[in-house]
Write a protein that holds these residues in place. Structure first.
Motif, PDB file in Angstrom:
ATOM      1  N   CYS A  96      91.421  53.422 166.392  1.00  0.00           N
ATOM      2  CA  CYS A  96      92.589  53.429 165.500  1.00  0.00           C
ATOM      3  C   CYS A  96      93.810  52.840 166.187  1.00  0.00           C
ATOM      4  O   CYS A  96      94.913  53.397 166.073  1.00  0.00           O
ATOM      5  N   PRO A 100      95.265  56.396 172.567  1.00  0.00           N
ATOM      6  CA  PRO A 100      96.340  57.160 171.928  1.00  0.00           C
ATOM      7  C   PRO A 100      97.299  57.820 172.922  1.00  0.00           C
ATOM      8  O   PRO A 100      96.899  58.174 174.027  1.00  0.00           O
ATOM      9  N   THR A 303      90.108  64.284 175.758  1.00  0.00           N
ATOM     10  CA  THR A 303      90.138  64.056 174.318  1.00  0.00           C
ATOM     11  C   THR A 303      89.230  62.889 173.945  1.00  0.00           C
ATOM     12  O   THR A 303      88.501  62.942 172.970  1.00  0.00           O
ATOM     13  N   LYS A 321      83.064  60.214 173.139  1.00  0.00           N
ATOM     14  CA  LYS A 321      83.683  61.388 172.520  1.00  0.00           C
ATOM     15  C   LYS A 321      85.048  60.968 172.038  1.00  0.00           C
ATOM     16  O   LYS A 321      85.847  60.453 172.824  1.00  0.00           O
ATOM     17  N   SER A 322      85.294  61.154 170.781  1.00  0.00           N
ATOM     18  CA  SER A 322      86.598  60.826 170.237  1.00  0.00           C
ATOM     19  C   SER A 322      86.745  61.545 168.918  1.00  0.00           C
ATOM     20  O   SER A 322      85.820  61.583 168.126  1.00  0.00           O
ATOM     21  N   PRO A 323      87.911  62.151 168.672  1.00  0.00           N
ATOM     22  CA  PRO A 323      88.055  62.876 167.422  1.00  0.00           C
ATOM     23  C   PRO A 323      88.108  61.949 166.211  1.00  0.00           C
ATOM     24  O   PRO A 323      87.905  62.402 165.107  1.00  0.00           O
ATOM     25  N   ASN A 324      88.455  60.702 166.407  1.00  0.00           N
ATOM     26  CA  ASN A 324      88.571  59.885 165.202  1.00  0.00           C
ATOM     27  C   ASN A 324      87.814  58.571 165.238  1.00  0.00           C
ATOM     28  O   ASN A 324      88.243  57.602 164.660  1.00  0.00           O
TER      29      ASN A 324
ATOM     30  N   GLY B 116      81.752  66.635 172.113  1.00  0.00           N
ATOM     31  CA  GLY B 116      81.364  65.491 171.295  1.00  0.00           C
ATOM     32  C   GLY B 116      80.360  65.828 170.208  1.00  0.00           C
ATOM     33  O   GLY B 116      79.857  64.931 169.555  1.00  0.00           O
ATOM     34  N   THR B 120      85.599  69.769 166.503  1.00  0.00           N
ATOM     35  CA  THR B 120      86.901  69.455 165.944  1.00  0.00           C
ATOM     36  C   THR B 120      86.751  68.871 164.537  1.00  0.00           C
ATOM     37  O   THR B 120      87.538  69.177 163.638  1.00  0.00           O
ATOM     38  N   GLN B 121      85.715  68.050 164.356  1.00  0.00           N
ATOM     39  CA  GLN B 121      85.465  67.469 163.033  1.00  0.00           C
ATOM     40  C   GLN B 121      85.234  68.566 162.003  1.00  0.00           C
ATOM     41  O   GLN B 121      85.776  68.523 160.902  1.00  0.00           O
ATOM     42  N   GLU B 149      94.120  71.805 172.412  1.00  0.00           N
ATOM     43  CA  GLU B 149      93.585  70.733 173.244  1.00  0.00           C
ATOM     44  C   GLU B 149      94.210  69.374 172.960  1.00  0.00           C
ATOM     45  O   GLU B 149      93.951  68.413 173.691  1.00  0.00           O
ATOM     46  N   GLY B 150      94.983  69.277 171.910  1.00  0.00           N
ATOM     47  CA  GLY B 150      95.593  67.990 171.589  1.00  0.00           C
ATOM     48  C   GLY B 150      94.622  66.998 170.999  1.00  0.00           C
ATOM     49  O   GLY B 150      94.818  65.799 171.116  1.00  0.00           O
ATOM     50  N   SER B 151      93.568  67.491 170.366  1.00  0.00           N
ATOM     51  CA  SER B 151      92.588  66.558 169.821  1.00  0.00           C
ATOM     52  C   SER B 151      92.696  66.435 168.297  1.00  0.00           C
ATOM     53  O   SER B 151      91.809  65.886 167.667  1.00  0.00           O
ATOM     54  N   MET B 153      93.849  64.602 165.376  1.00  0.00           N
ATOM     55  CA  MET B 153      94.332  63.241 165.122  1.00  0.00           C
ATOM     56  C   MET B 153      94.638  63.094 163.636  1.00  0.00           C
ATOM     57  O   MET B 153      93.754  63.244 162.793  1.00  0.00           O
ATOM     58  N   GLU B 155      95.368  60.581 161.791  1.00  0.00           N
ATOM     59  CA  GLU B 155      94.689  59.491 161.086  1.00  0.00           C
ATOM     60  C   GLU B 155      93.336  59.959 160.552  1.00  0.00           C
ATOM     61  O   GLU B 155      92.947  59.658 159.424  1.00  0.00           O
ATOM     62  N   ARG B 156      92.654  60.680 161.409  1.00  0.00           N
ATOM     63  CA  ARG B 156      91.341  61.177 161.048  1.00  0.00           C
ATOM     64  C   ARG B 156      91.445  62.202 159.917  1.00  0.00           C
ATOM     65  O   ARG B 156      90.619  62.218 159.005  1.00  0.00           O
ATOM     66  N   GLN B 159      91.879  60.423 156.705  1.00  0.00           N
ATOM     67  CA  GLN B 159      90.603  59.822 156.326  1.00  0.00           C
ATOM     68  C   GLN B 159      89.690  60.855 155.643  1.00  0.00           C
ATOM     69  O   GLN B 159      89.131  60.599 154.573  1.00  0.00           O
TER      70      GLN B 159
END
Lengths: 583, 346
Positions: A96, A100, A303, A321-324, B116, B120-121, B149-151, B153, B155-156, B159
């Protein structure tokens, strides 16, 4: 917020005073205790405590934002905070817009894959003026492995932005914005991190790179147990995260890889059955299995994790690994202008394989490409280690040729420069034996002298005694005297055997003394010459007793009442003398 | 009933004891001024003590009312409640099925898994799904997202919100073609505005937020979901005193449980995994230790099985332990694409 003072929270004065009196000064102190503990400690009713804790919590709690506000913030301040574009189009799209801000991004991969190259490129991009798609800010580059090469960075810059770097003074300006720290130990690193926190805001720092985290952590506590490493790492993780959040900059950290041993097949207890079957099915997968260093706690904390790997002669960068973003893999090559993608279309990786790190055919790649760096020590070391690794090395027999030189040669460098005391001694010995003056003839002389000394000196003194004895007899040696002589010869052989046993005993005593000294309880180590003196004393005593016994016997026999002289031979008194020396 | 069990400050308690008041009966027929004189305290304090005593004795002597014990309910009542209870869908049919229809309100659910895997999703997905309006078969509630944790996002989130609205509208228009859609509610921006986001930077703040939530939820109203992502992070990093950690954690779990019951909302805690040496080999377990594992009502573990993500119910008082596959797509959490029947009862 955690260290906010309770006295400034606007609690009722009476309660605030009680908190202060019990040395509960900050919100952290107060909230670490349960309400009942506080009640016991402060001697105040439960209702008051509950309301006080509620008040403290409300103030210590950070303000909330709705997700919509966050979104609007991001849209408005895209140029200020947003992302750091990597100039790799596919990767930027997947993430994105780039790396970040306010998050921890990790690069992990085997040695020599291009982690440092990627970092150098990122540093350059952050220092680049905004007109060229950079952030035009300062970069702090913490280089723990001493791999930062400014020459290589300039090369990347010249190749990727030729126009900009041809301008006068631009290169200098950009390079001046990249601040490199090279801490040597973990404590030094920790200290510099704390200093960085202050300077981040003052100096427009736009990127923090740590290359690499694993080198310091694993290097410092390699021999220690598991726990201290976890603690040190824990502190660094939470500090880095708060740093990223607080200054809203991207933080990039590199990590090394470790080989995963077979018995560490991680799975949940309820999965045991399934995973066992899997292991049987594909055992070769586990053998060449690499995992990121620093453990699972660290893996949770980052993150974004980007894995760089080499698989069948092709390098890939994977978004592990990435949240988005979905798990994508991009093939890449390392060129003179840094890391570049071969295609912008990512390949979607299915399943947990996105976490695995392959390292196949990387050495061929390195040789084929002829890297600009003359010697890559990382690679050299890893290949050296591979070579050295032999099966069953732990139970192979040690070969003495490895340690002993059968053909000693004379060292040419001055003797005074030898700092090692043991080597000094060895060399001083060697100098005598290998000196040109010293010939084999000389050696024979020395050895024979020693032999004579050890054999003849005691004989001489015996002869002297014998001579005295003979002189005391006024007449010629008769058969009786011959008998005496033969008995004394038997005694002599006996003496020789006993003296050899005495020498053995000396060694034993020396060993015992040394051993007892080591234990710190026994007698002190005998001084040089003491043992020899003791031996000679014993010897002298025994000879004296033998001689006197022999004399008495002779006299008795002289008295007529014939007794066989053989009874003399095993003299008990000589044994007692040995026993005394034993004590 | 002993005096020593009353929630009074130690000094007052000792005064009461030294004045000879050892049980509640001795305090039942005494007036505040008398007590004040006997204990040498102010009238106000004496009144406070008597109030506490009265409250306590009322709880004790509640035998006269229709319930046998005050505050308790019969199993029949609870069953009726449970039937009306609403659940938050995970957007994945199989996982919903093994969870008995979704994440349960009034309960604390812990979700753990390797890095992973999609914790979070799932957290973001739930925060969106809880806002599906009642007309569309959702809860129409608000969500609190506590990010340690600051994860998170944005944007996500946007979406996922878009995809969720699209899917809901599609499903609904198929079933009720004549239904008028209330458009203004079904905007991604409206969804985002109903997610309250807290960014936590230390464990003190985490405790503070959980203490504060009580008040916050009362103010905001209609909050139906609290997500903590992750409950572990700060407690794992800067704690040396493990005994203190256990105490603080159990206090926190208690507060969350109380919150869930009081406002009938769902609490979802995301947890990390750690390795543990069991039977001569390293195995994965959820972090924070054994005492923490008692704190949650339900525990769901996400894991890899071959190339697919699976959810497994590790602990639940009402549900059978089972596993089901799910997948993380660009739209968020969805059913695994390959096969629909993938529920496996362990």
């Amino acid at each position: 917020m955690a260290n906010k003072l309770i006295s400034q929270m606007g609690l009722p004065q009476s309660i605030a005073n009680i908190f202060a009196a019990r040395n509960i000064l900050t919100a952290k102190d107060a909230l670490s205790l349960t309400e009942f503990e506080l009640m016991e400690l402060l001697d105040v009713g439960l209702d008051d405590i509950t309301s006080a804790v509620e008040h403290i919590s409300e103030i210590a709690c950070p303000p909330f934002r709705t997700a919509l506000l966050l979104m609007e913030d991001h849209v408005q301040n895209a140029h200020l905070i947003g992302h750091l574009p990597t100039c790799l189009k596919g990767l930027d799209d997947a993430l994105c817009g780039g790396i970040p801000s306010g998050a921890l991004t990790e690069l992990v991969g085997p040695a020599g894959i291009g982690k440092t190259q990627f970092c150098l490129k990122l540093a350059l991009l952050a220092a680049l003026p905004t007109s060229h798609g950079g952030l035009s800010g300062r970069v702090i580059y913490i280089d723990t492995e001493s791999k930062f090469s400014s020459r290589r960075m300039m090369e990347i810059g010249e190749n990727s932005f030729p126009k900009l770097f041809q301008m006068e003074g631009k290169a200098q300006e950009m390079a001046g914005n990249i601040i490199v720290l090279q801490p040597m130990s973990l404590s030094e690193f920790t200290e510099s991190l704390q200093q960085i926190k202050l300077s981040l805001l003052q100096h427009q720092v736009k990127l923090l790179i740590i290359d690499s985290m694993a080198a310091l952590i694993s290097g410092d506590n390699e021999r220690n147990s598991w726990a201290p490493r976890q603690n040190a790492l824990g502190w660094h993780v939470s500090f880095l995260k708060s740093l990223a959040e607080f200054s809203q900059i991207p933080i990039v950290v590199t990590n090394q890889v470790r080989a995963q041993s077979d018995n560490r097949a991680f799975c949940y207890p309820f999965q045991a059955q399934i995973s066992n079957d899997e292991h049987v099915k594909n055992p070769e997968r586990l053998e060449s299995h690499l995992v990121a260093a620093l453990g699972i706690n660290w893996a949770h904390a980052v993150t974004i994790r980007l894995v760089l790997e080499a698989n069948s002669d092709q390098r890939f960068i994977k978004v592990a690994k990435s949240p988005n973003s979905p798990p994508l893999a991009f093939p890449f090559v390392v060129t003179p202008s840094g890391v570049s993608l071969q295609c912008d279309e990512g390949i979607e990786v299915m399943g947990p394989h996105v976490q695995t790190i392959h390292c196949q055919g990387i050495s061929d790649l390195v040789l084929g490409e002829r890297l600009w760096l003359k010697t890559n020590w990382d690679k050299a070391w890893s290949s050296f280690r591979k070579k050295r690794k032999r099966p069953h090395s732990h139970n192979s027999i040690q070969i003495p040729d490895k340690y002993v030189s059968w053909d000693p040669t004379r060292f040419e460098y001055p003797f005074s420069e030898e700092p090692d005391p043991i080597k000094r001694r060895e060399r001083s010995n060697l100098m005598v034996w290998t000196s040109p003056i010293f010939k084999p003839a000389g050696a024979i002389v020395v050895v024979s002298m020693l032999l004579i000394y050890t054999l003849l000196v005691p004989l001489k003194c015996f002869e002297f005694l014998l001579f005295k004895r003979l002189c005391s007899f006024s007449h010629f040696p008769s058969s009786r005297d011959l008998l005496f002589l033969s008995s004394s010869l038997i005694l002599l052989t006996k003496y020789l055997s006993s003296s050899s046993s005495l020498f053995l005993k000396r060694d034993k005593m020396a060993f015992q003394a040394a051993y007892s000294k080591k234990k710190g309880t026994g007698k002190p180590l005998p001084k040089r010459g003491q043992i020899k003196a003791k031996i000679f004393r014993d010897l002298f005593r025994s000879v004296l007793t033998i001689v006197s016994n022999a004399g008495e016997n002779a006299r008795r026999r002289k008295g007529g009442k014939g007794r066989s002289p053989s009874s003399v031979a095993p003299s008990p008194s000589s044994h007692t003398s040995y026993a005394r020396s034993d004590a | 009933m002993e005096i020593s069990s009353l929630p009074l400050s130690p000094s007052l308690r000792s005064k009461l004891l030294s004045a000879g008041y050892t049980n509640l009966c001795s305090l039942s027929s005494i007036s505040p001024p008398e007590l004040a004189r006997a204990l040498n305290i102010s009238n106000h304090e004496a009144a406070g003590v008597l109030k506490v005593v009265l409250q306590r004795s009322r709880v004790d002597g509640a035998g006269e009312s229709h319930a046998i014990i005050n505050g308790a309910r019969t199993a029949w009542d609870i069953l009726r409640d449970e039937q009306t209870l609403t659940r938050i869908t995970t957007s994945c049919e199989e996982v919903d099925t093994i969870l008995g229809g979704g994440i349960n309100c009034k309960e604390v659910t812990e979700i753990g898994g390797v890095p992973g895997i999609g914790k979070t999703q799932l957290g973001i997905q739930l925060a969106i799904n809880v806002q599906i309006p009642v007309d569309y078969g959702g809860l129409g509630g608000k969500a609190i997202y506590i990010d340690t944790e600051g994860s998170f996002m944005v944007e996500r989130v946007f979406q996922i919100a878009e995809a969720c609205i699209q899917d809901t509208l599609d499903n609904f228009s198929l079933k009720h073609k004549d239904f008028q859609v209330c458009e203004e509610k079904m905007q991604p921006k409206a969804f985002l505005a109903n997610i309250f986001y807290f960014r936590i930077c230390s464990y003190t703040e985490q405790i503070a937020v959980i203490n504060y939530l009580d008040k916050f939820i009362a103010e905001q109203q209609n909050v139906k979901l609290v997500v903590i992502d992750s409950v572990t992070f700060h407690f794992r990093q800067d704690f040396e005193d493990l005994a203190l950690r256990t105490r603080v954690l159990s206090g926190m779990a208690l507060k969350l449980m109380k919150l869930a019951k009081k406002f009938s909302l769902a609490v979802v805690l995301l947890n990390q995994v750690t390795t543990k040496f069991i039977d001569g080999s390293f195995q994965l377990t959820l972090a924070l230790g054994d005492s923490w594992s008692h704190a949650c009502t339900n525990r769901v573990i996400l894991y890899w099985n071959g190339n697919e993500r699976y959810a497994y119910i590790d602990k639940s008082p009402s549900l059978q332990s089972a596993s089901a596959s799910f997948s993380v797509t660009s739209k968020g959490i969805r059913s695994a694409t390959s096969n629909s029947k993938r529920i496996k009862v362990m």
